[in-house]
Enzyme design. Structure first.
Site, PDB file in Angstrom:
ATOM      1  N   SER A  61       0.736  -1.347  -0.008  1.00 48.63           N
ATOM      2  CA  SER A  61      -0.183  -0.066  -0.016  1.00 48.63           C
ATOM      3  C   SER A  61       0.877   1.290  -0.199  1.00 48.63           C
ATOM      4  CB  SER A  61      -0.940   0.237   1.059  1.00 48.63           C
ATOM      5  OG  SER A  61      -1.862  -1.216   1.059  1.00 48.63           O
TER       6      SER A  61
HETATM    7  N1  SAH Z   1      -0.763  -4.799   3.787  1.00 45.79           N
HETATM    8  C1  SAH Z   1      -0.208  -4.909   2.656  1.00 45.79           C
HETATM    9  C2  SAH Z   1      -1.134  -5.027   1.483  1.00 45.79           C
HETATM   10  C3  SAH Z   1      -1.124  -6.040   0.559  1.00 45.79           C
HETATM   11  S1  SAH Z   1      -2.376  -6.149  -0.940  1.00 45.79           S
HETATM   12  C4  SAH Z   1       0.991  -4.504   2.232  1.00 45.79           C
HETATM   13  O1  SAH Z   1       1.069  -3.324   2.487  1.00 45.79           O
HETATM   14  O2  SAH Z   1       1.872  -5.138   1.766  1.00 45.79           O
HETATM   15  C5  SAH Z   1      -3.745  -6.845  -0.041  1.00 45.79           C
HETATM   16  C6  SAH Z   1      -3.629  -8.269   0.447  1.00 45.79           C
HETATM   17  O3  SAH Z   1      -4.841  -8.984   1.180  1.00 45.79           O
HETATM   18  C7  SAH Z   1      -3.078  -9.238  -0.612  1.00 45.79           C
HETATM   19  O4  SAH Z   1      -1.683  -9.827  -0.221  1.00 45.79           O
HETATM   20  C8  SAH Z   1      -4.183 -10.392  -0.509  1.00 45.79           C
HETATM   21  O5  SAH Z   1      -3.384 -11.711  -1.236  1.00 45.79           O
HETATM   22  C9  SAH Z   1      -4.653 -10.420   0.799  1.00 45.79           C
HETATM   23  N2  SAH Z   1      -5.951 -10.903   0.806  1.00 45.79           N
HETATM   24  C10 SAH Z   1      -7.103 -10.672   0.179  1.00 45.79           C
HETATM   25  N3  SAH Z   1      -7.999 -11.378   0.526  1.00 45.79           N
HETATM   26  C11 SAH Z   1      -7.685 -11.916   1.929  1.00 45.79           C
HETATM   27  C12 SAH Z   1      -8.461 -12.616   2.679  1.00 45.79           C
HETATM   28  N4  SAH Z   1      -9.798 -13.009   2.846  1.00 45.79           N
HETATM   29  N5  SAH Z   1      -7.560 -13.047   3.869  1.00 45.79           N
HETATM   30  C13 SAH Z   1      -6.565 -12.714   3.937  1.00 45.79           C
HETATM   31  N6  SAH Z   1      -5.770 -11.979   3.083  1.00 45.79           N
HETATM   32  C14 SAH Z   1      -6.476 -11.445   1.829  1.00 45.79           C
END
Ligand code: SAH
Length: 215
Positions: A61
């Site tokens: 993000s």
């Molecule tokens: N906070 C992270 C954001 C990653 S993007 C960072 O800054 O790196 C969002 C993430 O949520 C992705 O890796 C995706 O695989 C995960 N995600 C999506 N649906 C999910 C769920 N139901 N449970 C857990 N993770 C999930």
């Protein structure tokens, strides 16, 4: 990067209702080596105030959004936090410096494994990672002082509200996948009453594995 965050806080101050974020949050942002969390091919952009691809169609993000969502949780040193969407582990690392323990869930095993190894190598000791569907929360460690979801949900998952402590905060982007969403702040008061406030328009990757809203 910190100056960019401060500038964007100023631009959005009417929406977020403040001129500056908690200095403890800004210090945690300053202390977290974002270059360790981005792919090597994007190293030169690691400290830009923008999201970056981390593989598997997911993104790390934007730093301003990481700082804002962390600030919205109003964490105290002995708080227990649940994060849904570990991704790179960057947000996890920021949270871990502001509370006692972070439990974090990632849907995609490859990202979950990489984040776990990365966070251990960097010496973060108060983080527990697991692969799974964060829609269901992590009941074993509930209730949580703060819950943060870093993927866009179509609705606020009931299990997460149930796993929030009275006086706790849940921060979650809510809206249609691949569109803009509203970053919602869900508060549970002392009596367990829920209130929801939309804070800002955001754009997140979709939350996978959502379940029916009304079961
Ligand atoms: N906070 C992270 C954001 C990653 S993007 C960072 O800054 O790196 C969002 C993430 O949520 C992705 O890796 C995706 O695989 C995960 N995600 C999506 N649906 C999910 C769920 N139901 N449970 C857990 N993770 C999930």
């Amino acid at each position: 990067m910190l100056k960019d965050i401060e500038r964007e806080v100023q631009y959005t101050r009417k929406m977020i209702g403040k001129d500056a974020l908690d200095p403890r949050v800004m210090a945690a942002m300053a202390n977290t080596p974002r270059h360790e969390f981005v792919p090597k091919s994007f190293l030169n952009a690691a400290f830009n105030n923008g999201p970056l691809p981390i593989g598997h169609g997911q993104t790390i993000s934007q730093p301003y959004i990481v700082a804002l969502m962390t600030d919205m949780l109003e964490l105290e040193a002995d708080d227990i936090v649940l994060e849904i969407g570990t991704g790179s582990g960057y947000q996890t690392a920021v949270l871990s410096q502001l509370c006692k323990q972070v439990y974090t869930i990632e849907y995609l095993p490859a990202l979950a494994d990489a984040a776990k190894v990365r966070l251990q190598r960097l010496g973060y000791a108060n983080i527990e990672c697991r692969t799974g569907n964060g829609y269901d929360g992590w009941p074993e460690h509930a209730p949580y002082d703060g819950i943060i979801v870093t993927a866009a949900a179509s609705h606020i998952p009931r299990p997460l509200v149930e796993q929030l402590k009275p006086s706790g905060h849940l921060v979650i982007p809510v809206g249609r996948a691949h569109m803009y969403q509203e970053l919602a702040l869900v508060n549970k008061d002392e009596d367990g009453e829920i209130s929801v406030k939309d804070v800002l328009g955001v754009a997140f990757v979709p939350l996978q594995g959502e379940r029916d809203e009304y079961v």
